[in-house]
Design an enzyme around this catalytic site. Structure first.
Site, PDB file in Angstrom:
ATOM      1  N   ASP A  95     134.665 -67.976  16.866  1.00 12.99           N
ATOM      2  CA  ASP A  95     134.334 -68.606  15.083  1.00 12.99           C
ATOM      3  C   ASP A  95     134.408 -69.879  16.028  1.00 12.99           C
ATOM      4  O   ASP A  95     132.932 -71.046  15.844  1.00 12.99           O
ATOM      5  CB  ASP A  95     135.523 -68.908  13.996  1.00 12.99           C
ATOM      6  CG  ASP A  95     134.330 -68.773  12.850  1.00 12.99           C
ATOM      7  OD1 ASP A  95     133.223 -69.581  13.157  1.00 12.99           O
ATOM      8  OD2 ASP A  95     134.948 -68.927  11.628  1.00 12.99           O
TER       9      ASP A  95
ATOM     10  N   ASP B 282     130.934 -72.453  18.034  1.00 12.81           N
ATOM     11  CA  ASP B 282     130.994 -73.456  16.925  1.00 12.81           C
ATOM     12  C   ASP B 282     130.730 -74.518  17.562  1.00 12.81           C
ATOM     13  O   ASP B 282     129.466 -75.574  17.866  1.00 12.81           O
ATOM     14  CB  ASP B 282     131.496 -73.448  15.608  1.00 12.81           C
ATOM     15  CG  ASP B 282     130.860 -73.467  14.631  1.00 12.81           C
ATOM     16  OD1 ASP B 282     129.590 -72.196  14.486  1.00 12.81           O
ATOM     17  OD2 ASP B 282     130.894 -73.678  13.060  1.00 12.81           O
TER      18      ASP B 282
END
Ligand code: NAD
Length: 368
Positions: free
Chosen positions: A253, A257
């Protein structure tokens, strides 16, 4: 057993700029049907806030079954402030979670590509990011976001305790690693596996299982292990050392990003989520831009459609094995950027900005 209809795409435009950017993909699908005699079929459905407004639920069973029956789902984006007050189980984002869970989409593929024409949009020095091409493979259905026990409970001294459990099994680790190794074979043949094996047992298991799979089935692929915190640093220091990174849900995650921001614009990056094979041997899959519904620019006709167009290219490559057609789209995007066409989010000072539709038309004009 549900039969997957050949070459049928389910378009879920969703909320905000979703319908605007998916509209450009629709034009590209029509172009392929007309000019390449391909037999792509399009179905459409509501998902997210628009579905909640009409049906009181973020995704209806009817749309969900369409997702099971098609070759691939192409999603725009869901959510926005309009639905902030909606109860948790009916929030637009629940549509995404339901699709990910029920289609068993366990591998999330996020390329971080720095288009050479746009190196100046990155916050890093051009020589660090120019030509960057990384693929991050994030495990999507396990780990701490799903592990049990979980919750918040009162404890003896009047305080409360928050609990989440980080858990992985051999098969969960190996199936996502297999995706990473297979991808690497089509790229620069290098996988970096990231975990925290120095402080977490589940991290140690991750490292051992990836290594075992490698030694058994993928000896010809270069494999490195790296602690996830070091990977975060290396992504800033020397991102071009990576080819494919495979990691768990939580670290993936964050690292994906971080990697996407190396490239400067949210409007350019696609993603794919791949699931298990069904009985027909078909991999269930959903493709979507990494950006959200961008409510601040929705309806203005200025959203960048490239991330969604490149998501469709990924669908052709990974769901239909149409590499040539995927290359055609990716090359067309490069050509358009070479010509200097820019939507507002990637605009250069004093240069003309084009609309969502103009950008889509320009990509189509470059298709061969
Ligand atoms: P966002 O990605 O929607 O927007 C962040 C910024 O980037 C905004 O300034 C926006 O205008 C800009 N931007 C995003 N995509 C663009 C594009 N294609 N072209 C030009 N500019 C673009 O993130 P956010 O503002 O944090 O979230 C808005 C809503 O989207 C929230 O409701 C959030 O929950 C939702 N969201 C949905 C998804 C998804 O559907 N997969 C992902 C992230 C966020």
């Amino acid at each position: 057993m549900i039969k997957v209809k050949k070459r049928k795409f389910l378009l879920l435009p969703g909320d905000g700029i979703g319908p605007e950017v998916v509209g450009e993909v629709k034009k590209i699908i029509h172009w392929f049907n007309k000019n390449k005699s391909l037999d792509f079929e399009i179905d459409e459905g509501l998902a997210g806030g628009v579905s909640y407004d009409k049906h009181g639920t973020p995704i209806t069973d009817e749309v969900f079954y369409k997702a099971l029956e098609c070759e691939a789902v192409i999603l725009g984006a869901v959510g926005g402030p309009k639905w902030d007050h909606v109860e948790f189980s009916k929030k637009p984002e629940r549509a995404l979670l339901k699709l990910r869970k029920e289609l068993k989409l366990f591998a999330n593929l996020r390329p971080a590509i720095c288009f050479k024409q746009l190196v100046d949009a990155s916050t890093l020095k051009p020589e660090i990011v120019s030509g960057l091409d990384i693929m991050i493979v994030r495990e999507l259905t396990g780990g701490i976001y799903f592990g049990e026990p979980r919750g918040i409970k009162p404890i003896d001294n009047g305080e409360r305790k928050g609990i989440n459990t980080h858990t992985y099994t051999t098969s969960e680790i190996q199936r996502v690693s297999r995706v990473a190794f297979d991808l690497a074979k089509k790229r620069k043949n290098k996988v970096t596996s990231c975990e925290k094996s120095n402080v977490m047992e589940a991290g140690l298991l991750w490292r051992e299982e990836v290594q075992q799979l490698h030694d058994k089935e993928y000896k010809d692929v270069e494999l490195n292990h790296m602690l996830a915190d070091n990977c975060a640093m290396q992504l800033l220091r020397n991102p071009k050392q990576f080819d494919v990174i495979v990691t768990d849900n939580l670290f993936g995650d964050m690292l994906s990003d971080q990697a996407s921001m190396l490239t400067g614009s949210l409007g350019l990056l696609p993603s794919a989520s791949l699931g298990a094979k069904n009985k027909d041997g078909k991999v269930r899959a959903m493709y979507e831009p990494i950006h959200g519904s961008a409510p601040d620019i929705a309806g203005k006709g200025i959203a960048n459609p490239i991330a969604t167009i490149l998501s469709f290219a990924m669908a052709l490559r990974y769901s239909l094995d149409l590499d040539k057609e995927a290359d055609n789209i990716e090359n067309a995007v490069q050509d358009v950027l070479n010509d200097g066409l820019r939507t507002k989010d990637i605009a250069e000072k004093d240069k003309k900005e084009v609309s969502t539709k103009e950008m889509g038309d320009a990509v189509i004009s470059k298709l061969k």
